[in-house]
Design a protein around this motif. Structure first.
Motif, PDB file in Angstrom:
ATOM      1  N   THR A 201      21.146  20.606 -19.773  1.00  8.14           N
ATOM      2  CA  THR A 201      20.715  20.399 -18.382  1.00  8.14           C
ATOM      3  C   THR A 201      21.635  21.140 -17.439  1.00  8.14           C
ATOM      4  OG1 THR A 201      21.815  18.276 -18.678  1.00  8.14           O
ATOM      5  CG2 THR A 201      19.534  18.240 -17.935  1.00  8.14           C
ATOM      6  N   TYR A 247      22.536  16.175 -20.474  1.00  7.71           N
ATOM      7  CA  TYR A 247      21.932  16.048 -21.788  1.00  7.71           C
ATOM      8  C   TYR A 247      21.506  17.405 -22.324  1.00  7.71           C
ATOM      9  CZ  TYR A 247      17.438  16.164 -19.309  1.00  7.71           C
ATOM     10  OH  TYR A 247      16.377  16.525 -18.534  1.00  7.71           O
ATOM     11  N   GLY A 268      13.303  16.246 -27.325  1.00  6.10           N
ATOM     12  CA  GLY A 268      12.890  16.515 -25.952  1.00  6.10           C
ATOM     13  C   GLY A 268      12.744  17.979 -25.591  1.00  6.10           C
ATOM     14  N   ARG A 288       8.340  12.940 -31.288  1.00  3.75           N
ATOM     15  CA  ARG A 288       9.586  13.517 -30.798  1.00  3.75           C
ATOM     16  C   ARG A 288      10.448  12.430 -30.190  1.00  3.75           C
ATOM     17  NH1 ARG A 288       8.428  18.040 -27.105  1.00  3.75           N
ATOM     18  NH2 ARG A 288       6.428  18.236 -28.133  1.00  3.75           N
ATOM     19  N   TYR A 290      13.795  11.597 -27.332  1.00  8.03           N
ATOM     20  CA  TYR A 290      14.324  12.124 -26.069  1.00  8.03           C
ATOM     21  C   TYR A 290      15.588  12.953 -26.329  1.00  8.03           C
ATOM     22  CZ  TYR A 290      16.713   7.601 -26.580  1.00  8.03           C
ATOM     23  OH  TYR A 290      17.409   6.534 -27.068  1.00  8.03           O
ATOM     24  N   PRO A 291      16.068  13.677 -25.301  1.00  7.24           N
ATOM     25  CA  PRO A 291      17.171  14.630 -25.514  1.00  7.24           C
ATOM     26  C   PRO A 291      18.460  13.980 -26.028  1.00  7.24           C
ATOM     27  CG  PRO A 291      16.071  15.066 -23.425  1.00  7.24           C
ATOM     28  CD  PRO A 291      15.503  13.781 -23.932  1.00  7.24           C
ATOM     29  N   PHE A 296      19.292   4.915 -24.621  1.00  3.92           N
ATOM     30  CA  PHE A 296      18.533   3.786 -24.066  1.00  3.92           C
ATOM     31  C   PHE A 296      18.788   2.545 -24.901  1.00  3.92           C
ATOM     32  CE2 PHE A 296      16.188   7.364 -22.294  1.00  3.92           C
ATOM     33  CZ  PHE A 296      16.111   6.989 -20.973  1.00  3.92           C
ATOM     34  N   ASP A 319      12.577  26.306 -22.248  1.00  2.00           N
ATOM     35  CA  ASP A 319      11.607  26.263 -21.139  1.00  2.00           C
ATOM     36  C   ASP A 319      11.815  27.400 -20.132  1.00  2.00           C
ATOM     37  OD1 ASP A 319      13.820  25.395 -19.756  1.00  2.00           O
ATOM     38  OD2 ASP A 319      13.065  23.397 -19.313  1.00  2.00           O
ATOM     39  N   GLU A 323       8.635  28.607 -18.196  1.00  2.00           N
ATOM     40  CA  GLU A 323       8.730  28.323 -16.767  1.00  2.00           C
ATOM     41  C   GLU A 323       9.168  29.528 -15.946  1.00  2.00           C
ATOM     42  OE1 GLU A 323      11.025  24.771 -16.288  1.00  2.00           O
ATOM     43  OE2 GLU A 323       9.518  23.542 -17.272  1.00  2.00           O
TER      44      GLU A 323
ATOM     45  N   VAL B  58       7.464  19.828 -12.699  1.00  2.00           N
ATOM     46  CA  VAL B  58       8.812  19.276 -12.776  1.00  2.00           C
ATOM     47  C   VAL B  58       9.528  20.045 -13.883  1.00  2.00           C
ATOM     48  CG1 VAL B  58      10.210  17.204 -13.198  1.00  2.00           C
ATOM     49  CG2 VAL B  58       7.950  16.984 -12.131  1.00  2.00           C
ATOM     50  N   ASP B  59      10.728  20.575 -13.604  1.00  2.00           N
ATOM     51  CA  ASP B  59      11.457  21.250 -14.679  1.00  2.00           C
ATOM     52  C   ASP B  59      12.615  20.373 -15.157  1.00  2.00           C
ATOM     53  OD1 ASP B  59      13.665  21.620 -13.069  1.00  2.00           O
ATOM     54  OD2 ASP B  59      13.607  23.810 -13.139  1.00  2.00           O
ATOM     55  N   SER B  60      13.458  20.925 -16.022  1.00  2.00           N
ATOM     56  CA  SER B  60      14.510  20.105 -16.645  1.00  2.00           C
ATOM     57  C   SER B  60      15.521  19.589 -15.616  1.00  2.00           C
ATOM     58  CB  SER B  60      15.215  20.900 -17.748  1.00  2.00           C
ATOM     59  OG  SER B  60      15.704  22.113 -17.235  1.00  2.00           O
ATOM     60  N   ILE B  63      13.955  16.486 -14.173  1.00  2.00           N
ATOM     61  CA  ILE B  63      14.041  15.394 -15.138  1.00  2.00           C
ATOM     62  C   ILE B  63      15.449  14.778 -15.108  1.00  2.00           C
ATOM     63  CG2 ILE B  63      14.055  14.869 -17.613  1.00  2.00           C
ATOM     64  CD1 ILE B  63      11.268  15.216 -16.749  1.00  2.00           C
ATOM     65  N   ALA B  64      16.469  15.643 -15.081  1.00  2.00           N
ATOM     66  CA  ALA B  64      17.855  15.151 -15.088  1.00  2.00           C
ATOM     67  C   ALA B  64      18.133  14.308 -13.843  1.00  2.00           C
ATOM     68  CB  ALA B  64      18.818  16.334 -15.160  1.00  2.00           C
ATOM     69  N   LEU B  67      16.318  10.963 -14.164  1.00  2.00           N
ATOM     70  CA  LEU B  67      16.955  10.171 -15.211  1.00  2.00           C
ATOM     71  C   LEU B  67      18.241   9.523 -14.684  1.00  2.00           C
ATOM     72  CD1 LEU B  67      17.018   9.345 -18.205  1.00  2.00           C
ATOM     73  CD2 LEU B  67      18.234  11.470 -18.663  1.00  2.00           C
ATOM     74  N   PHE B  70      17.446   6.696 -12.406  1.00  2.00           N
ATOM     75  CA  PHE B  70      17.052   5.522 -13.199  1.00  2.00           C
ATOM     76  C   PHE B  70      18.280   4.790 -13.735  1.00  2.00           C
ATOM     77  CE2 PHE B  70      16.209   3.849 -17.499  1.00  2.00           C
ATOM     78  CZ  PHE B  70      15.300   2.844 -17.179  1.00  2.00           C
ATOM     79  N   ARG B  91       3.949  16.893 -17.601  1.00  3.00           N
ATOM     80  CA  ARG B  91       4.237  17.616 -18.844  1.00  3.00           C
ATOM     81  C   ARG B  91       5.725  17.560 -19.236  1.00  3.00           C
ATOM     82  NH1 ARG B  91       2.558  18.472 -23.625  1.00  3.00           N
ATOM     83  NH2 ARG B  91       2.967  20.540 -24.474  1.00  3.00           N
ATOM     84  N   LEU B  95       7.266  16.294 -22.755  1.00  3.00           N
ATOM     85  CA  LEU B  95       8.041  17.169 -23.652  1.00  3.00           C
ATOM     86  C   LEU B  95       9.414  16.579 -23.958  1.00  3.00           C
ATOM     87  CD1 LEU B  95       7.270  20.802 -22.386  1.00  3.00           C
ATOM     88  CD2 LEU B  95       6.491  19.723 -24.500  1.00  3.00           C
ATOM     89  N   THR B  96      10.026  15.926 -22.971  1.00  4.70           N
ATOM     90  CA  THR B  96      11.350  15.351 -23.200  1.00  4.70           C
ATOM     91  C   THR B  96      11.255  13.949 -23.799  1.00  4.70           C
ATOM     92  OG1 THR B  96      11.343  14.623 -20.900  1.00  4.70           O
ATOM     93  CG2 THR B  96      12.567  16.646 -21.398  1.00  4.70           C
ATOM     94  N   ALA B  97      10.034  13.473 -24.034  1.00  5.82           N
ATOM     95  CA  ALA B  97       9.792  12.136 -24.587  1.00  5.82           C
ATOM     96  C   ALA B  97      10.364  11.048 -23.672  1.00  5.82           C
ATOM     97  CB  ALA B  97      10.352  12.007 -26.007  1.00  5.82           C
ATOM     98  N   LEU B  98      10.593  11.407 -22.390  1.00  5.24           N
ATOM     99  CA  LEU B  98      11.126  10.412 -21.457  1.00  5.24           C
ATOM    100  C   LEU B  98      10.006   9.642 -20.767  1.00  5.24           C
ATOM    101  CD1 LEU B  98      14.110  12.489 -20.083  1.00  5.24           C
ATOM    102  CD2 LEU B  98      14.263  10.346 -21.379  1.00  5.24           C
ATOM    103  N   ARG B 100       8.155   7.771 -22.228  1.00  7.41           N
ATOM    104  CA  ARG B 100       8.139   6.451 -22.881  1.00  7.41           C
ATOM    105  C   ARG B 100       9.352   5.615 -22.497  1.00  7.41           C
ATOM    106  NH1 ARG B 100       7.908   8.454 -28.747  1.00  7.41           N
ATOM    107  NH2 ARG B 100       7.756  10.563 -27.949  1.00  7.41           N
ATOM    108  N   GLN B 101      10.317   6.216 -21.791  1.00  7.50           N
ATOM    109  CA  GLN B 101      11.559   5.515 -21.443  1.00  7.50           C
ATOM    110  C   GLN B 101      11.648   5.210 -19.944  1.00  7.50           C
ATOM    111  OE1 GLN B 101      13.499   4.505 -23.828  1.00  7.50           O
ATOM    112  NE2 GLN B 101      12.587   5.697 -25.488  1.00  7.50           N
ATOM    113  N   LEU B 102      11.059   6.082 -19.147  1.00 12.28           N
ATOM    114  CA  LEU B 102      11.135   5.891 -17.698  1.00 12.28           C
ATOM    115  C   LEU B 102       9.901   5.131 -17.216  1.00 12.28           C
ATOM    116  CD1 LEU B 102      12.415   9.459 -16.659  1.00 12.28           C
ATOM    117  CD2 LEU B 102      13.741   7.350 -16.854  1.00 12.28           C
TER     118      LEU B 102
END
Lengths: 396, 118
Positions: A201, A247, A268, A288, A290-291, A296, A319, A323, B58-60, B63-64, B67, B70, B91, B95-98, B100-102
């Protein structure tokens, strides 16, 4: 090699490290009976830069988009020759090859009566070894000032082009002189080919710090005999100890040359793609996590599996590729990436990476804002020991 | 270069800070959004809703930022809800599988309902 031509050990032994390039062109010029220059490629693989040789006779730089990083793509040598002749006139070029790595070339005007091919191989070895002791090669390869994070990144990366058991490997990172934070890594081991593409990141110094730690953790795990899940867990824990709220997204995998089986964990990261011989592009999607560097609760690292067989190419990317902003203000996107791959058609791992990089660069006249990283694995039908020049390199 | 204008506004509704973001939530936008979001995090609001309904991507970096918001709220025992429609803006979370966490919601209405603001 003819008797009287010094080998790599003699070239190294006769000079202090920073003078090895001068020594190489001196010996080559004496052999050829005319001036010879040595060139290496810039770290982004788009210019040949004069390492040593007469400044009056040989240009300092020659535009030559034939590299992946500072390594010349072997099948692009005819293109390189054409570009060089176009710039300097009739001339003869001998690639400097270490194993499969074409790390530069010797250049003479016109057509000397001697062949310097074997000497160029010894020169390549001597220069590669010398570059561990001096900045002489590293400095020439950098056309521009390099940011600390990008310098760390350059030093983390393995050779860009390689042949391992049962496959060709090619990997590249753009832009090379700044940003930083992405990396790729691989290792051809007895238990298969390890691979990783990762993206920290943020950008710059903190991302470089995170990437350095992660690659250290992954290599240490690998070298201690850890499996994929254990390696992921160790990297995750290492990043958490930094307590930097940063991360790392990553795909970690291992590919078995005998069964052509790829096993991987996606933390991720953008979904790997597989390019089939018939042109179809499939996503290697599946469960998959998460990073790395986020906690969690108790976490699991699901391992996925797929066949990657001769004729297929596996693409791992970051990305920064999908991107990348385009001239019309939109992004290349996942569909755009598929279109680029389709347009490239069947080609080697190295040419796939170079073609993707060209598409990323050409998407917009503006500089890249993020690292664009790609790693391509192309399984081959022949065994690595079958290559004549590999044998020559081992015994040469 | 044509780029979408990216904007952020914060409003308070029923003691909930609603941070509304538009445009592309990328690195450049995050630099502008971070102070606004931090102000909301430091405020006395009982919950925060981050509305990404008008966000195209939204890019990385985005997301950071979300996160970390949160995590901050989680530490202080306050609620977060993120309104983010399916498709392009969602998306990066997938892709970051977040996702399911956020605390992800499809719409602003659903996000507000999730923190009990009506």
């Amino acid at each position: 090699m003819k008797s009287g031509e010094p080998d790599a050990g003699e070239l190294l032994g006769a000079s202090v490290p920073h003078l090895v390039p001068e020594r190489v062109v001196e010996v080559a010029s004496a052999q050829a009976g005319r001036p010879v220059a040595g060139y290496v490629l810039a770290v982004e693989g788009s210019f040949a830069l004069r390492l040593a040789g007469d400044v009056e006779r040989f240009p300092e730089r020659i535009r030559a988009p034939v590299g992946v990083g500072p390594e010349i793509i072997p099948e692009a040598l005819p293109q390189l020759r054409a570009l060089v002749i176009d710039r300097v006139g009739p001339s003869t070029l001998w690639p400097m090859v270490v194993r499969d790595r074409v790390m530069g070339f010797l250049l003479a005007r016109d057509r000397p009566g001697v062949d310097l091919e074997a000497f160029a191989g010894q020169a390549a070895l001597a220069l590669e070894l010398a570059s561990g002791y001096t900045d002489a090669l590293h400095a020439v390869r950098r056309r521009k000032d390099t940011q600390p994070a990008a310098e760390i990144q350059q030093n983390l990366l393995p050779p860009r082009l390689a042949r391992v058991e049962g496959a060709e490997v090619a990997g590249g990172v753009l832009p090379g002189y700044d940003v930083g934070g992405d990396f790729f890594d691989y290792a051809g081991n007895a238990d298969g080919l390890w691979l990783v593409v990762a993206d920290a990141t943020g950008k710059g110094n903190s991302a470089a710090a995170l990437s350095s730690l992660a690659i250290g953790a992954l290599r240490a795990a690998r070298r201690a005999g850890a499996g994929l899940q254990e390696a992921a867990r160790l990297a995750d824990e290492a990043i958490l100890t930094l307590d930097m709220q940063l991360y790392l997204t990553a795909v970690l995998g291992s590919w078995d040359a005998n069964g052509h089986r790829l096993r991987w964990i996606n933390c991720g990261h953008p979904t790997p793609l597989i390019l089939h011989a018939n042109g179809r592009v499939d996503e290697l999607d599946g469960d998959r996590t998460y990073p790395l560097g986020i906690r969690f609760s108790e976490r699991a690292f699901p391992v996925l599996s797929a066949q990657v067989a001769p004729g297929d190419r596996l693409l791992l990317y970051s990305d920064g590729v999908s991107e990348r902003r385009t001239t019309d203000g939109s992004r290349i996107g996942e569909n755009g990436l598929r279109a680029i791959l389709a347009a490239l058609g069947p080609c080697s791992a190295a040419t796939t990476v170079r073609g993707l990089q060209d598409a990323v660069i050409d998407a917009s006249p503006h500089a890249l804002r993020d690292d664009a990283t790609m790693l391509v694995i192309a399984p081959t039908t022949d065994t690595p020991t079958g290559h004549a020049h590999a044998r020559a390199a081992r015994h040469g | 270069m044509h780029e979408e204008t990216s904007e952020t506004t914060t409003t308070i509704f029923d003691d909930v800070a609603i941070v509304t973001v538009s445009g592309e939530l990328d690195f450049a936008h995050c630099i502008k959004l971070a102070p606004e979001l931090n102000a909301a995090l430091r405020s006395s609001a009982r919950a925060i809703v981050i509305d990404l309904e008008a966000v195209s991507l939204v890019d990385s970096s985005g997301i950071a930022l979300l996160l970390n918001a949160f995590r901050h709220l989680d530490h202080t025992g306050r609620q977060l809800a993120i309104a983010c429609p399916m498709g392009s803006p969602r998306r990066a979370f997938e892709l970051t599988a977040l996702d399911r966490q956020l605390p992800m919601h499809e719409t602003r209405q659903e996000a507000l309902a999730a923190v009990g603001a009506n």
